[in-house]
Write a protein that holds these residues in place. Structure first.
Motif, PDB file in Angstrom:
ATOM      1  N   ASN A 197      26.761  -7.500  13.173  1.00  9.89           N
ATOM      2  CA  ASN A 197      26.967  -8.926  12.901  1.00  9.89           C
ATOM      3  C   ASN A 197      27.667  -9.607  14.070  1.00  9.89           C
ATOM      4  OD1 ASN A 197      27.326 -11.352  11.083  1.00  9.89           O
ATOM      5  ND2 ASN A 197      29.458 -10.799  11.415  1.00  9.89           N
ATOM      6  N   ARG A 201      25.745 -12.351  16.446  1.00 11.62           N
ATOM      7  CA  ARG A 201      26.147 -13.741  16.232  1.00 11.62           C
ATOM      8  C   ARG A 201      26.232 -14.538  17.541  1.00 11.62           C
ATOM      9  NH1 ARG A 201      28.278 -16.153  11.787  1.00 11.62           N
ATOM     10  NH2 ARG A 201      28.374 -14.900   9.880  1.00 11.62           N
ATOM     11  N   SER A 245      24.644 -13.202   7.969  1.00  7.95           N
ATOM     12  CA  SER A 245      25.847 -13.426   7.155  1.00  7.95           C
ATOM     13  C   SER A 245      25.673 -12.872   5.744  1.00  7.95           C
ATOM     14  CB  SER A 245      26.167 -14.920   7.094  1.00  7.95           C
ATOM     15  OG  SER A 245      26.457 -15.425   8.371  1.00  7.95           O
ATOM     16  N   ASP A 249      27.784  -9.888   3.898  1.00  2.00           N
ATOM     17  CA  ASP A 249      28.455 -10.102   2.610  1.00  2.00           C
ATOM     18  C   ASP A 249      28.070  -9.025   1.591  1.00  2.00           C
ATOM     19  OD1 ASP A 249      29.914 -12.295   3.315  1.00  2.00           O
ATOM     20  OD2 ASP A 249      28.465 -13.761   2.592  1.00  2.00           O
TER      21      ASP A 249
END
Length: 419
Positions: A197, A201, A245, A249
């Motif tokens: 991630n 990003r 994202s 999560d």
């Protein structure tokens, strides 16, 4: 001179003795530290009833029904090695392959048996599970054995219960190890996704940023084809960032690494800020946005960021699948729960689709799907976040008559960190 004449009731004495043995075995069933100690106590009890020459307790292997394992034996040392194999073969031949036994006891009659030995093979069966066998050799006459077989059967049942309990414990231990292994895999997966991630990003944010600048014509005009491609780059980059994202999560939730920061939140402010984030798209589709909050409700305790994430997700879905009409966010209180309802006048959801809606990567198959892309994780994440708060999300819907997603949030949460 008078005499006290005592007449013994043998049945009463036998019953009392049997009760004492049963209590003793029941106590052992609960307290025995290992299988050998328990089997040894049972065999000693049998030896008090009859003179045992050889005795063996076998366990049937669950992974191979044709195989048995000797777990306890009491055989003369001189003939033990050969005798074990002979007895094991006899049990397999007579009972496993030919199924030559009744419910609990089988008395094998063989006129050609050497030394006129009497042999009993008692299958150890509980709840239709075939767990093993109790094999007994004795030189007593058959009639004497038959008078004792009921008591021996009772002891065999205690052995069966111990084996059954041991089997359950082994299965429970196996499941526990598998669960720990699964959790460890989920933790590793979460760490990997978290690392990816952060790695992804930065370049994706750069792509989105440059695309945005080109959309705004900061470096000159674009021809129609260039503008079309830049819009596609921007939309694809935004979608990819949202997907990353969502994956982070869901992996954190599954690995039980998600922490909630519970604080006091103004409900009106929370709802208005959530509606503001979807207002532009609602206006584009000419949808009315309504907010209804019970006057008695002013604040709640929750993780503000996560509850806002849930509401925005539910409101965004409502916008996606409502072509005309309105979307209403309604807040009420029922007993110890604060109720957030997102009500739309959209296309609705049929019963079959409702059962799949809260599964990962599941999306509604409708004519509006091409217009609105999604990861299929939003509702899954929202429900898990609601359950982390001690609440839940439910759905009521009917095709062509709109939908109502309901978030239940306990009002008795206290400011703290929940993980």
């Amino acid at each position: 001179m008078s005499y006290n004449i005592v007449i013994e009731d043998n049945d009463v004495i036998d019953n009392n003795q049997n009760l004492g043995k049963n209590n003793s075995l029941l106590f052992l069933l609960e307290t025995a530290e290992n299988l050998e100690d328990f089997c040894n106590s049972c065999v000693n009890t049998i030896s008090e009833l009859i003179e045992v020459k050889n005795i063996i307790i076998c366990q049937q292997l669950t992974e191979n029904e044709d195989e048995i394992k000797i777990i306890y034996d009491q055989i003369s040392l001189g003939e033990r090695e050969n005798k074990l194999e002979v007895i094991k073969k006899r049990i397999k031949d007579e009972l496993i392959f030919n199924q030559n036994y009744s419910c609990y006891t089988n008395f094998i009659e063989d006129e050609k048996q050497k030394n006129n030995e009497n042999i009993y093979i008692i299958p150890l069966i509980f709840k239709k599970y075939h767990l093993g066998y109790l094999y007994i050799e004795t030189e007593f006459n058959k009639q004497y054995i038959k008078n004792r077989i009921k008591e021996i059967d009772t002891i065999a049942k205690y052995i069966t219960l111990y084996l059954y309990n041991q089997t359950l414990e082994e299965k429970q231990e196996t499941l526990k190890k598998e669960e720990e292994k699964l959790k460890e895999n989920q933790r590793s997966q979460s760490q990997y996704i978290s690392h990816m991630n952060h790695e992804l990003r930065t370049p994706i944010a750069a792509v989105i940023g440059f695309a945005k600048m080109l959309q705004q014509r900061l470096y000159g005009d674009l021809n129609p084809k260039q503008a079309q491609y830049i819009d596609a780059i921007y939309q694809s980059g935004t979608y990819l960032l949202e997907l990353i994202s969502d994956l982070l999560d869901i992996s954190k939730i599954q690995a039980e690494k998600e922490e909630l920061f519970i604080e006091k939140i103004l409900v009106n402010e929370l709802c208005e800020s959530s509606l503001a984030l979807i207002k532009t798209k609602a206006d584009e589709q000419k949808l009315d946005l309504n907010l209804e909050i019970n006057p008695d409700i002013s604040y709640c305790f929750a993780d503000q960021r996560r509850i806002k994430q849930i509401l925005v997700n539910l409101l965004s879905n409502a916008v996606k699948f409502t072509e005309k009409g309105s979307i209403t966010l309604k807040v009420t209180q029922v007993k110890n729960n604060l109720i957030f309802q997102v009500i739309d006048t959209g296309i609705g959801i049929d019963k079959e689709s409702q059962s799949k809606l809260f599964k990962p990567f599941s999306q509604l198959q409708t004519h509006l799907q091409k217009k609105h892309r999604g990861s299929g994780l939003g509702l899954v994440i929202s429900r898990e976040l609601a359950r982390l708060h001690g609440g839940d999300i439910t759905l009521t819907s009917e095709t062509n008559k709109g939908s109502c997603f309901t978030l239940y949030l306990p009002i008795n949460l206290k400011p703290s960190v929940i993980s």
